[in-house]
Design a protein around this motif. Structure first.
Motif, PDB file in Angstrom:
ATOM      1  N   LYS A   1      47.369 -40.144  14.318  1.00 29.25           N
ATOM      2  CA  LYS A   1      47.725 -41.216  13.370  1.00 29.25           C
ATOM      3  C   LYS A   1      49.237 -41.498  13.411  1.00 29.25           C
ATOM      4  O   LYS A   1      49.663 -42.660  13.476  1.00 29.25           O
ATOM      5  CB  LYS A   1      47.307 -40.775  11.961  1.00 29.25           C
ATOM      6  N   THR A   2      50.025 -40.446  13.439  1.00 24.35           N
ATOM      7  CA  THR A   2      51.482 -40.673  13.406  1.00 24.35           C
ATOM      8  C   THR A   2      51.981 -41.182  14.760  1.00 24.35           C
ATOM      9  O   THR A   2      52.934 -41.963  14.812  1.00 24.35           O
ATOM     10  CB  THR A   2      52.263 -39.415  12.967  1.00 24.35           C
ATOM     11  N   THR A   3      51.350 -40.756  15.845  1.00 24.54           N
ATOM     12  CA  THR A   3      51.765 -41.290  17.155  1.00 24.54           C
ATOM     13  C   THR A   3      51.503 -42.791  17.210  1.00 24.54           C
ATOM     14  O   THR A   3      52.337 -43.572  17.701  1.00 24.54           O
ATOM     15  CB  THR A   3      51.020 -40.574  18.315  1.00 24.54           C
ATOM     16  N   LEU A   4      50.360 -43.200  16.687  1.00 24.55           N
ATOM     17  CA  LEU A   4      50.045 -44.632  16.655  1.00 24.55           C
ATOM     18  C   LEU A   4      51.079 -45.388  15.821  1.00 24.55           C
ATOM     19  O   LEU A   4      51.606 -46.426  16.239  1.00 24.55           O
ATOM     20  CB  LEU A   4      48.636 -44.859  16.084  1.00 24.55           C
ATOM     21  N   GLU A   5      51.406 -44.830  14.653  1.00 20.49           N
ATOM     22  CA  GLU A   5      52.377 -45.489  13.757  1.00 20.49           C
ATOM     23  C   GLU A   5      53.752 -45.578  14.405  1.00 20.49           C
ATOM     24  O   GLU A   5      54.374 -46.631  14.469  1.00 20.49           O
ATOM     25  CB  GLU A   5      52.516 -44.678  12.456  1.00 20.49           C
ATOM     26  N   ARG A   6      54.221 -44.425  14.917  1.00 15.53           N
ATOM     27  CA  ARG A   6      55.573 -44.351  15.498  1.00 15.53           C
ATOM     28  C   ARG A   6      55.732 -45.344  16.646  1.00 15.53           C
ATOM     29  O   ARG A   6      56.781 -45.924  16.843  1.00 15.53           O
ATOM     30  CB  ARG A   6      55.790 -42.922  15.999  1.00 15.53           C
ATOM     31  N   ASN A   7      54.651 -45.526  17.408  1.00  9.17           N
ATOM     32  CA  ASN A   7      54.738 -46.414  18.576  1.00  9.17           C
ATOM     33  C   ASN A   7      54.292 -47.841  18.274  1.00  9.17           C
ATOM     34  O   ASN A   7      54.117 -48.644  19.186  1.00  9.17           O
ATOM     35  CB  ASN A   7      53.933 -45.806  19.733  1.00  9.17           C
ATOM     36  N   LYS A   8      54.095 -48.106  16.981  1.00 11.87           N
ATOM     37  CA  LYS A   8      53.765 -49.463  16.517  1.00 11.87           C
ATOM     38  C   LYS A   8      52.527 -50.036  17.213  1.00 11.87           C
ATOM     39  O   LYS A   8      52.468 -51.213  17.581  1.00 11.87           O
ATOM     40  CB  LYS A   8      54.963 -50.395  16.689  1.00 11.87           C
ATOM     41  N   VAL A   9      51.558 -49.175  17.443  1.00 12.33           N
ATOM     42  CA  VAL A   9      50.277 -49.643  17.991  1.00 12.33           C
ATOM     43  C   VAL A   9      49.506 -50.271  16.831  1.00 12.33           C
ATOM     44  O   VAL A   9      49.412 -49.672  15.756  1.00 12.33           O
ATOM     45  CB  VAL A   9      49.468 -48.451  18.583  1.00 12.33           C
ATOM     46  N   PRO A  10      48.967 -51.478  17.018  1.00 12.24           N
ATOM     47  CA  PRO A  10      48.214 -52.101  15.925  1.00 12.24           C
ATOM     48  C   PRO A  10      47.001 -51.241  15.507  1.00 12.24           C
ATOM     49  O   PRO A  10      46.198 -50.848  16.361  1.00 12.24           O
ATOM     50  CB  PRO A  10      47.743 -53.434  16.510  1.00 12.24           C
ATOM     51  N   THR A  11      46.932 -50.943  14.230  1.00 12.94           N
ATOM     52  CA  THR A  11      45.844 -50.089  13.729  1.00 12.94           C
ATOM     53  C   THR A  11      45.300 -50.639  12.413  1.00 12.94           C
ATOM     54  O   THR A  11      45.971 -51.427  11.728  1.00 12.94           O
ATOM     55  CB  THR A  11      46.320 -48.648  13.441  1.00 12.94           C
ATOM     56  N   VAL A  12      44.107 -50.178  12.054  1.00 18.55           N
ATOM     57  CA  VAL A  12      43.585 -50.389  10.703  1.00 18.55           C
ATOM     58  C   VAL A  12      43.171 -49.020  10.176  1.00 18.55           C
ATOM     59  O   VAL A  12      42.416 -48.300  10.862  1.00 18.55           O
ATOM     60  CB  VAL A  12      42.361 -51.334  10.714  1.00 18.55           C
ATOM     61  N   VAL A  13      43.697 -48.649   9.013  1.00 20.98           N
ATOM     62  CA  VAL A  13      43.281 -47.383   8.412  1.00 20.98           C
ATOM     63  C   VAL A  13      42.120 -47.695   7.468  1.00 20.98           C
ATOM     64  O   VAL A  13      42.230 -48.586   6.613  1.00 20.98           O
ATOM     65  CB  VAL A  13      44.458 -46.718   7.655  1.00 20.98           C
ATOM     66  N   LEU A  14      41.001 -47.001   7.670  1.00 21.51           N
ATOM     67  CA  LEU A  14      39.826 -47.252   6.828  1.00 21.51           C
ATOM     68  C   LEU A  14      39.761 -46.208   5.713  1.00 21.51           C
ATOM     69  O   LEU A  14      40.144 -45.047   5.919  1.00 21.51           O
ATOM     70  CB  LEU A  14      38.551 -47.190   7.672  1.00 21.51           C
ATOM     71  N   THR A  15      39.271 -46.645   4.571  1.00 19.11           N
ATOM     72  CA  THR A  15      39.083 -45.711   3.456  1.00 19.11           C
ATOM     73  C   THR A  15      37.592 -45.440   3.319  1.00 19.11           C
ATOM     74  O   THR A  15      36.757 -46.168   3.890  1.00 19.11           O
ATOM     75  CB  THR A  15      39.597 -46.338   2.143  1.00 19.11           C
ATOM     76  N   ARG A  16      37.267 -44.427   2.534  1.00 17.03           N
ATOM     77  CA  ARG A  16      35.851 -44.132   2.305  1.00 17.03           C
ATOM     78  C   ARG A  16      35.141 -45.349   1.691  1.00 17.03           C
ATOM     79  O   ARG A  16      33.988 -45.627   1.988  1.00 17.03           O
ATOM     80  CB  ARG A  16      35.745 -42.906   1.387  1.00 17.03           C
ATOM     81  N   ASP A  17      35.887 -46.106   0.874  1.00 14.14           N
ATOM     82  CA  ASP A  17      35.284 -47.248   0.177  1.00 14.14           C
ATOM     83  C   ASP A  17      34.981 -48.424   1.104  1.00 14.14           C
ATOM     84  O   ASP A  17      33.962 -49.087   0.964  1.00 14.14           O
ATOM     85  CB  ASP A  17      36.216 -47.734  -0.950  1.00 14.14           C
ATOM     86  N   ASN A  18      35.890 -48.683   2.063  1.00 11.16           N
ATOM     87  CA  ASN A  18      35.639 -49.873   2.903  1.00 11.16           C
ATOM     88  C   ASN A  18      35.066 -49.517   4.283  1.00 11.16           C
ATOM     89  O   ASN A  18      34.856 -50.398   5.115  1.00 11.16           O
ATOM     90  CB  ASN A  18      36.908 -50.732   3.043  1.00 11.16           C
ATOM     91  N   PHE A  19      34.812 -48.244   4.532  1.00 10.63           N
ATOM     92  CA  PHE A  19      34.382 -47.807   5.878  1.00 10.63           C
ATOM     93  C   PHE A  19      33.107 -48.518   6.343  1.00 10.63           C
ATOM     94  O   PHE A  19      33.071 -49.119   7.419  1.00 10.63           O
ATOM     95  CB  PHE A  19      34.190 -46.282   5.897  1.00 10.63           C
ATOM     96  N   SER A  20      32.063 -48.485   5.495  1.00 12.64           N
ATOM     97  CA  SER A  20      30.776 -49.006   5.975  1.00 12.64           C
ATOM     98  C   SER A  20      30.781 -50.531   6.090  1.00 12.64           C
ATOM     99  O   SER A  20      29.998 -51.106   6.856  1.00 12.64           O
ATOM    100  CB  SER A  20      29.624 -48.535   5.090  1.00 12.64           C
ATOM    101  N   GLN A  21      31.697 -51.162   5.377  1.00 13.88           N
ATOM    102  CA  GLN A  21      31.843 -52.618   5.512  1.00 13.88           C
ATOM    103  C   GLN A  21      32.377 -52.958   6.918  1.00 13.88           C
ATOM    104  O   GLN A  21      31.948 -53.913   7.550  1.00 13.88           O
ATOM    105  CB  GLN A  21      32.844 -53.029   4.443  1.00 13.88           C
ATOM    106  N   HIS A  22      33.304 -52.124   7.430  1.00 18.62           N
ATOM    107  CA  HIS A  22      33.869 -52.361   8.769  1.00 18.62           C
ATOM    108  C   HIS A  22      32.988 -51.790   9.869  1.00 18.62           C
ATOM    109  O   HIS A  22      32.872 -52.376  10.946  1.00 18.62           O
ATOM    110  CB  HIS A  22      35.261 -51.717   8.875  1.00 18.62           C
ATOM    111  N   ILE A  23      32.416 -50.613   9.620  1.00 20.67           N
ATOM    112  CA  ILE A  23      31.638 -49.916  10.662  1.00 20.67           C
ATOM    113  C   ILE A  23      30.248 -49.623  10.092  1.00 20.67           C
ATOM    114  O   ILE A  23      30.008 -48.541   9.553  1.00 20.67           O
ATOM    115  CB  ILE A  23      32.302 -48.583  11.096  1.00 20.67           C
ATOM    116  N   PRO A  24      29.323 -50.565  10.251  1.00 23.02           N
ATOM    117  CA  PRO A  24      27.979 -50.316   9.716  1.00 23.02           C
ATOM    118  C   PRO A  24      27.231 -49.274  10.559  1.00 23.02           C
ATOM    119  O   PRO A  24      27.611 -49.024  11.699  1.00 23.02           O
ATOM    120  CB  PRO A  24      27.295 -51.685   9.799  1.00 23.02           C
ATOM    121  N   ASN A  25      26.207 -48.685   9.985  1.00 19.03           N
ATOM    122  CA  ASN A  25      25.348 -47.724  10.694  1.00 19.03           C
ATOM    123  C   ASN A  25      26.085 -46.457  11.122  1.00 19.03           C
ATOM    124  O   ASN A  25      25.777 -45.855  12.153  1.00 19.03           O
ATOM    125  CB  ASN A  25      24.690 -48.355  11.932  1.00 19.03           C
ATOM    126  N   PHE A  26      27.101 -46.095  10.373  1.00 14.33           N
ATOM    127  CA  PHE A  26      27.886 -44.900  10.713  1.00 14.33           C
ATOM    128  C   PHE A  26      28.226 -44.180   9.413  1.00 14.33           C
ATOM    129  O   PHE A  26      28.670 -44.820   8.456  1.00 14.33           O
ATOM    130  CB  PHE A  26      29.193 -45.326  11.418  1.00 14.33           C
TER     131      PHE A  26
END
Ligand SMILES: Cc1cc2nc3c(=O)[nH]c(=O)nc-3n(C[C@H](O)[C@H](O)[C@H](O)COP(=O)(O)OP(=O)(O)OC[C@H]3O[C@@H](n4cnc5c(N)ncnc54)[C@H](O)[C@@H]3O)c2cc1C
Ligand SMILES: O=C(O)[C@@H]1CCCC=N1
Length: 388
Positions: free
Chosen positions: A106-131
């Protein structure tokens, strides 16, 4: 004039690393021969199969930095050959929120400014169904990640190499290497003399290196490549942008699993365990350990409710592991005109274009474009044996 053919460079092994190295050497106007023991294409090494993950998500900055340029090189090859080799899907990285490995990625992605989305327990299934996100796990998506079309990539780079005048001889096994200012390479079909040699023999690396007086601490393991059937066709499909995924190692070494969306076999999702059992590369099919499949079945049943928890297809592939899981990219300690690319430890495909560039630079005596200290042979010290 003897009948022995002479080359500027001979590359042994037409997997992804040897093919990209040969291509770069030919681009640098080197008369290059690429030798392969099997008839191409083949399924007996590490580079076969239709798909591989490409990602910038790594624990170490040096891999993320190399991938920045590597994405460019993949795109250049796509343009040059007019083929599509990469499809963006994103990579979902999951792991115990407070574990070191998850936080490092997570920090390597942040430090290198790689585009990311951090998912929370609340919005996880909305973004990634069937998981199902495991209790206590964090989830971050590397947006730049996706799928490489592996077989197509290999065919493409080999084709481009030939267009540049490079020569491929398949079904020609290297039987002996005589190091020297001019290296003599003897195969099942002929003898070649070359100013420079590159050894990219995958699981057979130590077999080849024994002719040069060197043995590396490499372990070859067989991987069961498992495909799992969707209960509802299309629910994990690449076209629906279901992402690749990767579990970072937590407390339980059990959770060392990765997957790719359904793509090459309609309705089947590729999910594998990132470890296997030791094998002799020539006896791969005699290794029948399936304990990894038991681990995968439990994981699929728990976290991927839309899949039947029994593999529908099982194929085979091999990893060549170094003790620290970092690659070997170096000159031979005793013969500077022999360059070695080995130990890609189950994560080398995505780096193919940059490995080719680096091994070409090493072979031509140029200063490598990246700091290669993580990849040097000297890091093994006592574990590097003389084979003489
Ligand atoms: C199941 C699986 C999943 C993977 N997933 C990913 C992924 O998602 N992303 C990723 O980046 N990487 C992944 N990898 C890793 C990646 O595929 C490997 O790191 C890479 O293919 C290694 O390539 P290589 O050229 O070193 O070896 P190989 O592909 O094995 O090539 C070596 C070649 O040398 C030839 N050879 C050996 N000895 C001789 C001889 N004496 N004479 C002539 N030829 C010889 C062999 O026949 C072989 O063709 C995965 C690997 C596996 C097995
Ligand atoms: O290299 C990769 O991205 C994949 C996924 C993690 C395990 C091995 N290969």
């Amino acid at each position: 004039m003897s009948s022995t053919e002479e080359y500027d460079c001979v590359v042994i092994g037409a997997g992804v690393q040897g093919s990209f190295t040969a291509y770069r050497l030919a681009k640098n106007n080197q008369r290059t021969l690429l030798l392969e023991q099997f008839v191409l294409p083949h399924t007996r090494g590490s580079s076969h199969g239709q798909t591989r993950i490409i990602r910038k998500a790594y624990e170490q900055d040096f891999y993320t930095h190399m991938m920045e340029e590597c994405y460019e090189l993949w795109a250049q090859l796509e343009r040059e050959a007019g083929v599509r080799l990469y499809r963006q899907t994103g990579l979902l990285v999951m792991g115990p929120e407070n574990s070191q490995n998850y936080q490092l990625i997570k920090t390597t992605l942040e430090r290198n400014k790689v585009p990311t989305v951090v998912l929370t327990r609340d919005n996880f299934s909305q973004h990634i169904p069937n998981f199902n996100l495991a209790e206590g796990d964090g989830a971050v998506v590397d947006i730049t990640a996706g799928v490489l079309y592996a077989d197509r990539a290999l065919k493409t780079v080999q084709g481009q190499f030939q267009k540049l005048g490079g020569i491929i001889r398949d079904k020609e096994k290297v039987m002996d290497i005589k190091p020297g200012p001019v290296v003599t390479v003897s195969t099942s079909a002929g003898v070649y003399r070359t100013k420079r040699l590159v050894i990219t023999a995958g699981p057979w690396a130590n077999r080849l290196l024994s002719h040069t007086g060197l043995q590396l601490p490499l372990e070859v393991v067989k991987i069961n490549v498992c495909y799992w059937k969707e209960k509802v066709p299309g629910s994990y499909d690449v076209k629906r942008r279901f992402p690749c995924f990767l579990l970072t190692e937590g407390e339980e070494a059990d959770e060392h699993i990765y997957g790719l969306p359904s793509n090459e076999y309609p309705g089947l999702v590729k999910i594998c365990y990132h470890m296997g059992s030791e094998t002799d590369p020539d006896q791969r099919d005699k290794q029948t350990d399936r304990s990894d499949i038991d681990i995968l079945q439990r994981y699929v049943a728990r976290c991927l409710p839309g899949l039947i928890p029994e593999p529908a297809v099982v194929e085979s592939c091999m990893y060549t592991l170094t003790p620290d899981r970092h690659f070997v990219l170096d000159r031979h300690p005793n013969h500077s005109n022999i360059v070695i690319g080995a130990g890609f430890s189950g994560h080398g495909f995505k780096f193919g274009p940059i490995i080719g560039k680096l091994l070409c630079e090493l072979s031509l005596g140029e200063v490598p474009s990246y700091d290669l200290s993580p990849f040097r042979i000297t890091r093994f010290q006592a574990k590097t044996k003389s084979a003489l």
